[in-house]
Design a protein around this motif. Structure first.
Motif, mmCIF file in Angstrom:
data_model
loop_
_atom_site.group_PDB
_atom_site.id
_atom_site.type_symbol
_atom_site.label_atom_id
_atom_site.label_comp_id
_atom_site.label_asym_id
_atom_site.label_seq_id
_atom_site.Cartn_x
_atom_site.Cartn_y
_atom_site.Cartn_z
ATOM 1 N N THR A 185 28.687 44.679 40.303
ATOM 2 C CA THR A 185 28.270 43.355 39.824
ATOM 3 C C THR A 185 28.616 42.284 40.845
ATOM 4 N N ASP A 186 29.791 42.370 41.423
ATOM 5 C CA ASP A 186 30.229 41.396 42.425
ATOM 6 C C ASP A 186 29.378 41.477 43.686
ATOM 7 N N ILE B 236 26.277 42.525 43.933
ATOM 8 C CA ILE B 236 24.956 41.974 43.627
ATOM 9 C C ILE B 236 24.985 40.455 43.784
ATOM 10 N N LYS B 237 26.026 39.823 43.268
ATOM 11 C CA LYS B 237 26.156 38.365 43.395
ATOM 12 C C LYS B 237 26.268 37.958 44.855
ATOM 13 N N CYS C 82 20.053 46.068 37.268
ATOM 14 C CA CYS C 82 20.331 44.832 38.007
ATOM 15 C C CYS C 82 20.362 45.049 39.521
ATOM 16 N N ARG D 285 29.601 50.604 33.531
ATOM 17 C CA ARG D 285 29.276 49.557 34.495
ATOM 18 C C ARG D 285 30.450 49.367 35.448
ATOM 19 N N ASP E 123 23.760 48.501 35.388
ATOM 20 C CA ASP E 123 23.968 48.257 36.817
ATOM 21 C C ASP E 123 22.739 48.665 37.620
ATOM 22 N N PRO F 250 32.406 46.585 37.806
ATOM 23 C CA PRO F 250 32.560 45.176 38.193
ATOM 24 C C PRO F 250 32.399 44.975 39.691
#
Length: 216
Positions: free
Chosen positions: A88-89, A91-92, A175, A83, A172, A85
């Motif tokens: 992930t960031d 996506i947010k 998401c 994954r 990932d 980070p």
């Protein structure tokens, strides 16, 4: 197994993806947006996706469903990649803008959860309380598209392969793809060839349709 969903829901797309990626058959049923009774009967609250297992029990929560299917069906788990980070960031960051772009368009796409006027009204009333009127959101399209495009430019640099954002299928992808997929309903939003290739590849293998042909 049976999966209860909304077609527009990114969390439902997560659950749909794992069945498609593992080529596992599941019956899908779309609930009307104003159907409170069915999910409350199954899990005690209005929430989708809901998986009805082979034993008749019900499982909510998209990532729980993904984990259950990946680890209990097929030859072996497939979401074994690393994954990021940074993804992930991003996506947010996308989620700060995407609902105002996509929610006013969902009701115009001919989706099954909005087959009745009461279902549309229920959705509009619920979302408007959180993000303002749909007309106001649509008027912000240009500025929202600009903000999303800047984030997509950063994302493009991180995608390793059209078949898996980090090079090997991982959470990932589960998401990221649903968020990108729903943005395909925004006609004025342009995707780079790299992100579009990723979208089309993931759509093919997960058996989840894109909205390019319906974009508004």
């Amino acid at each position: 197994m049976k999966l209860y969903i909304y077609e527009h829901c990114p969390f439902c797309v997560r659950a749909r993806m794992i069945f498609g990626l593992k080529n596992i058959l599941v019956e899908k049923q779309v609930l009307l947006s104003d159907d409170f009774q069915s999910p409350e009967r199954m899990i005690g609250e209005k929430m989708v996706p809901i998986l009805q297992k082979d034993d008749g029990s019900y499982m909510p929560e998209s990532l729980d469903i993904v984990d259950y299917v990946d680890n209990n069906y097929g030859d072996k788990p497939i979401l074994t990649g690393p994954r990021s980070p940074d993804i992930t960031d991003l996506i947010k960051q996308l989620q700060q803008y995407d609902y105002k772009l996509v929610c006013p368009r969902y009701i115009k796409l001919g989706l099954a959860e909005f087959a009745t006027q009461s279902a549309i009204d229920s959705f509009v009333n619920s979302k408007s309380k959180k993000m303002g009127s749909f007309d106001e959101c649509l008027m912000q399209t240009d500025s929202l598209v600009s903000a999303v495009s800047a984030i997509l430019n950063k994302l493009e640099l991180l995608i390793v392969s059209p078949d898996a954002c980090n090079g090997q299928l991982s959470l990932d992808d589960i998401c990221l793809f649903p968020v990108l997929r729903n943005l395909t309903c925004v006609k004025s939003l342009t995707f780079s060839s790299k992100i579009k290739d990723y979208l089309q590849s993931m759509a093919k293998f997960s058996k989840v349709d894109l909205f390019f042909d319906k974009a508004i």
